[in-house]
Design an enzyme around this catalytic site. Structure first.
Site, PDB file in Angstrom:
ATOM      1  N   ARG A  35       0.921  -1.173   0.011  1.00  0.00           N
ATOM      2  CA  ARG A  35      -0.010   0.102  -0.042  1.00  0.00           C
ATOM      3  C   ARG A  35       0.765   1.251   0.000  1.00  0.00           C
ATOM      4  O   ARG A  35       1.769   1.156   0.811  1.00  0.00           O
ATOM      5  CB  ARG A  35      -0.876  -0.024   1.256  1.00  0.00           C
ATOM      6  CG  ARG A  35      -1.907   0.950   1.438  1.00  0.00           C
ATOM      7  CD  ARG A  35      -2.805   1.053   2.593  1.00  0.00           C
ATOM      8  NE  ARG A  35      -2.193   2.110   3.630  1.00  0.00           N
ATOM      9  CZ  ARG A  35      -2.651   2.579   4.747  1.00  0.00           C
ATOM     10  NH1 ARG A  35      -3.999   2.122   4.651  1.00  0.00           N
ATOM     11  NH2 ARG A  35      -2.024   3.382   5.388  1.00  0.00           N
ATOM     12  N   ASP A  57      -5.109   3.763  -0.020  1.00  0.00           N
ATOM     13  CA  ASP A  57      -6.430   4.298   0.897  1.00  0.00           C
ATOM     14  C   ASP A  57      -6.647   5.642   0.696  1.00  0.00           C
ATOM     15  O   ASP A  57      -5.825   6.609   1.273  1.00  0.00           O
ATOM     16  CB  ASP A  57      -5.858   3.890   2.457  1.00  0.00           C
ATOM     17  CG  ASP A  57      -7.234   3.942   3.333  1.00  0.00           C
ATOM     18  OD1 ASP A  57      -8.239   4.182   2.974  1.00  0.00           O
ATOM     19  OD2 ASP A  57      -6.899   3.226   4.693  1.00  0.00           O
ATOM     20  N   GLU A  60      -9.066   1.664  -1.759  1.00  0.00           N
ATOM     21  CA  GLU A  60      -9.863   1.734  -0.593  1.00  0.00           C
ATOM     22  C   GLU A  60     -10.388   2.928   0.034  1.00  0.00           C
ATOM     23  O   GLU A  60     -10.117   3.931  -0.014  1.00  0.00           O
ATOM     24  CB  GLU A  60      -8.849   1.190   0.804  1.00  0.00           C
ATOM     25  CG  GLU A  60      -9.653   0.833   1.837  1.00  0.00           C
ATOM     26  CD  GLU A  60      -8.612   0.754   3.022  1.00  0.00           C
ATOM     27  OE1 GLU A  60      -7.623   0.544   2.738  1.00  0.00           O
ATOM     28  OE2 GLU A  60      -9.118   0.883   4.159  1.00  0.00           O
ATOM     29  N   GLU A  76     -13.869  -1.305   6.526  1.00  0.00           N
ATOM     30  CA  GLU A  76     -13.137  -1.495   7.766  1.00  0.00           C
ATOM     31  C   GLU A  76     -14.058  -0.633   8.986  1.00  0.00           C
ATOM     32  O   GLU A  76     -13.959  -0.987  10.083  1.00  0.00           O
ATOM     33  CB  GLU A  76     -11.942  -0.939   7.823  1.00  0.00           C
ATOM     34  CG  GLU A  76     -11.897   0.835   7.486  1.00  0.00           C
ATOM     35  CD  GLU A  76     -10.343   1.258   7.579  1.00  0.00           C
ATOM     36  OE1 GLU A  76      -9.718   0.488   6.904  1.00  0.00           O
ATOM     37  OE2 GLU A  76     -10.242   2.311   8.042  1.00  0.00           O
ATOM     38  N   ARG A  91     -13.641  -5.258   3.416  1.00  0.00           N
ATOM     39  CA  ARG A  91     -12.697  -5.176   4.411  1.00  0.00           C
ATOM     40  C   ARG A  91     -13.104  -5.329   5.857  1.00  0.00           C
ATOM     41  O   ARG A  91     -12.404  -4.758   6.664  1.00  0.00           O
ATOM     42  CB  ARG A  91     -11.766  -3.824   4.140  1.00  0.00           C
ATOM     43  CG  ARG A  91     -11.203  -4.043   2.511  1.00  0.00           C
ATOM     44  CD  ARG A  91     -10.039  -2.795   2.361  1.00  0.00           C
ATOM     45  NE  ARG A  91      -9.804  -1.919   3.721  1.00  0.00           N
ATOM     46  CZ  ARG A  91      -8.710  -2.455   4.197  1.00  0.00           C
ATOM     47  NH1 ARG A  91      -8.061  -3.750   4.096  1.00  0.00           N
ATOM     48  NH2 ARG A  91      -8.276  -1.988   5.453  1.00  0.00           N
ATOM     49  N   GLU A 138      -4.384  -7.061   5.016  1.00  0.00           N
ATOM     50  CA  GLU A 138      -3.553  -5.798   5.321  1.00  0.00           C
ATOM     51  C   GLU A 138      -2.501  -6.338   6.606  1.00  0.00           C
ATOM     52  O   GLU A 138      -2.972  -6.875   7.433  1.00  0.00           O
ATOM     53  CB  GLU A 138      -4.447  -4.593   5.633  1.00  0.00           C
ATOM     54  CG  GLU A 138      -3.620  -3.400   6.174  1.00  0.00           C
ATOM     55  CD  GLU A 138      -4.718  -2.294   6.580  1.00  0.00           C
ATOM     56  OE1 GLU A 138      -5.871  -2.649   6.813  1.00  0.00           O
ATOM     57  OE2 GLU A 138      -4.184  -1.414   6.463  1.00  0.00           O
ATOM     58  N   TRP A 161     -13.128  11.877   7.021  1.00  0.00           N
ATOM     59  CA  TRP A 161     -11.919  11.565   6.710  1.00  0.00           C
ATOM     60  C   TRP A 161     -11.958   9.943   6.681  1.00  0.00           C
ATOM     61  O   TRP A 161     -11.120   9.146   6.128  1.00  0.00           O
ATOM     62  CB  TRP A 161     -10.994  11.891   8.111  1.00  0.00           C
ATOM     63  CG  TRP A 161     -10.918  11.166   9.367  1.00  0.00           C
ATOM     64  CD1 TRP A 161     -11.272  11.524  10.160  1.00  0.00           C
ATOM     65  CD2 TRP A 161     -10.324   9.773   9.375  1.00  0.00           C
ATOM     66  NE1 TRP A 161     -11.072  10.453  11.327  1.00  0.00           N
ATOM     67  CE2 TRP A 161     -10.375   9.416  10.707  1.00  0.00           C
ATOM     68  CE3 TRP A 161      -9.440   8.875   8.827  1.00  0.00           C
ATOM     69  CZ2 TRP A 161     -10.260   8.182  11.350  1.00  0.00           C
ATOM     70  CZ3 TRP A 161      -9.197   7.506   9.132  1.00  0.00           C
ATOM     71  CH2 TRP A 161      -9.363   7.161  10.519  1.00  0.00           C
TER      72      TRP A 161
HETATM   73  O1  KDG Z   1      -8.697   3.444  13.769  1.00  0.00           O
HETATM   74  C1  KDG Z   1      -8.596   3.693  12.269  1.00  0.00           C
HETATM   75  C2  KDG Z   1      -7.646   3.082  11.670  1.00  0.00           C
HETATM   76  O2  KDG Z   1      -7.533   1.595  11.915  1.00  0.00           O
HETATM   77  C3  KDG Z   1      -7.768   3.194  10.175  1.00  0.00           C
HETATM   78  O3  KDG Z   1      -7.573   4.489   9.788  1.00  0.00           O
HETATM   79  C4  KDG Z   1      -6.588   2.687   9.286  1.00  0.00           C
HETATM   80  O4  KDG Z   1      -7.729   2.850   7.468  1.00  0.00           O
HETATM   81  C5  KDG Z   1      -6.902   2.393   8.013  1.00  0.00           C
HETATM   82  C6  KDG Z   1      -6.538   1.180   7.347  1.00  0.00           C
HETATM   83  O5  KDG Z   1      -6.901   0.917   6.142  1.00  0.00           O
HETATM   84  O6  KDG Z   1      -5.574   0.273   7.785  1.00  0.00           O
HETATM   85 MG    MG Z   2      -8.358   2.052   5.653  1.00  0.00          MG
END
Ligand code: KDG
Ligand code: MG
Length: 405
Positions: free
Chosen positions: A147, A212, A238, A264, A285, A341, A405
């Site tokens: 990444r 990401d 992502e 996530e 994810r 990841e 964000w």
């Molecule tokens: O707690 C938030 C993080 O785990 C996140 O921002 C990390 O986006 C992330 C990633 O893809 O690992």
């Molecule tokens: Mg992420």
């Protein structure tokens, strides 16, 4: 095998982790990760005050029934705090069942579907050259996927692209409040294709590349980025938009063949249902901790397989090694596995607290055949490394407007 005790441990070996220990009347124990970055004590309290009392005396082997009891039975469904708590219990029950049967968890899920679990490493840096140098190092070590995240010129300190310069606690200041960081979509969109152009020139085309976006774009901006990155053949892009509006993702497809990944922050199969059944994404994810455990993740993966969507569990450093091990077992088994990841083996402090059985060989993560999840925890770490309040950063546009964000 009756549950005799459920204890919750919050410790901070460089960052906060919530660990659940379920003990049975047979003297076995299982471990689960209940870490929710920035909201750790809410999960710990939910577990201690609302979940643990209901489970004492239940048969620890009834993993599905306990999951349904905590999910349907509570009436209040979903939500990150609730589902992370359920996830921790579910993980601990699978760990226990593995120890009880003498089997590694992947064996209980249906056995190994592959030799090892392909991972992607993180290359972060302050400049394109720095990012590419790091990525080249990973490729040399045998990683097949990386990444790439890079600081945006003239944009001071944006979360996710601070790389090694990030000191998580210093960023939050003396009062331990969320740091605020600036964001400019224009600067970002103008810059990021050049990172991937250079990466392909230097690293070649064998390596799989990931990026990401951290949910920062609107639909039309996302479409622009997907198109702009198409020539560089990413494995996936992502979180190109915020995750709430599943229907918007379908609109990106006609613009680009850049594969998309998301999930996530999802806590339930309902968060991803539309995205999957409209073929709007390529990788899902969701994380074993925030999605409520191995039990629902298995259901999600089966559902996703009907639509050619592959799994790629979240693997950030705020998931503890217990979740990492649970992902490893899940990934060994899951037929529609994509990639995991992996941010590396963590700090010395972290590794003195968690004893976990993984190694990476030629870009594949592996474990030996220990019963359960193959992870242990130093319970005294709670006194040694007590909890420190901590938050994720907040993102603001250059005029001060609070941003995604
Ligand atoms: O707690 C938030 C993080 O785990 C996140 O921002 C990390 O986006 C992330 C990633 O893809 O690992
Ligand atoms: Mg992420």
């Amino acid at each position: 095998m009756k549950i005799s005790d459920i204890s919750v441990y919050v410790c901070c070996p460089d960052r906060n982790f919530v660990t659940v220990k379920i003990t049975t009347d047979e003297g076995l124990y299982g471990l689960g990760d209940g870490t929710l970055n920035g909201r750790e004590l809410a999960v710990a309290s939910y577990l201690e005050n609302h979940v643990a009392p209901c489970l004492i005396g239940k048969d620890a082997r009834n993993i599905e029934d306990i999951w349904q009891y905590l999910y349907k039975g509570a009436y209040w469904r979903k939500g990150p705090v609730t589902m992370t708590a359920i996830g921790a219990i579910d993980m601990a029950l699978w760990d226990l069942f593995g120890k009880y049967t003498g089997q590694p968890v992947y064996q209980l899920l249906g056995g190994k579907s592959r030799k090892g679990v392909k991972v992607y490493a993180h290359a972060n840096g302050a400049s394109i050259d720095e990012v590419i140098e790091q990525a080249a190092g990973f490729i040399k070590e045998g990683y097949k996927a990386v990444r790439l995240q890079c600081s945006i010129p003239e944009m001071d300190g944006t979360y996710g692209i601070l790389g090694d310069k990030k000191d998580y606690y210093k960023m939050q200041g003396d009062r331990h409040l969320p740091p605020e960081q600036p964001w400019s979509t224009r600067k970002y969109l103008n810059f990021i294709p050049s990172l991937f152009k250079k990466a392909r020139e230097v690293l070649g085309w064998d390596v799989e590349l990931v990026h990401d976006v951290h949910s920062r774009l609107t639909p039309i901006e996302a479409a622009k980025l997907c198109k702009a990155l198409e020539p560089y053949d990413l494995l996936f892009l992502e979180d190109v938009m915020p995750s709430e509006n599943q229907a918007e993702f379908a609109g990106l497809r006609p613009h680009s063949t850049t594969p998309l990944a998301i999930g996530e922050t999802y806590n339930s199969i309902w968060d991803a249902k539309t995205l999957i059944e409209t073929n709007s994404i390529d990788y899902i994810r969701c994380a074993v901790s925030h999605f409520g455990g191995i039990t629902p993740l298995r259901r999600l993966a089966d559902f996703a397989s009907l639509y050619h969507v592959k799994t790629s569990p979240h693997g950030a450093p705020d998931l503890s090694p217990i979740a990492l091990m649970a992902h490893l077992h899940f990934n060994y088994w899951v037929p529609n596995f994509g990639i995991q990841e992996f941010v590396g083996f963590g700090t010395d402090k972290l590794n003195s607290v968690f004893d976990y059985d993984i190694y990476v060989e030629d870009g594949l993560m592996k474990t030996s055949d220990k019963p359960g999840l193959g992870v242990d925890f130093d319970f005294s770490s709670v006194e040694q490394y007590p909890y420190k309040r901590s938050y994720l950063p907040v993102s603001r546009l250059e005029d001060g407007t609070l941003s995604d964000w």
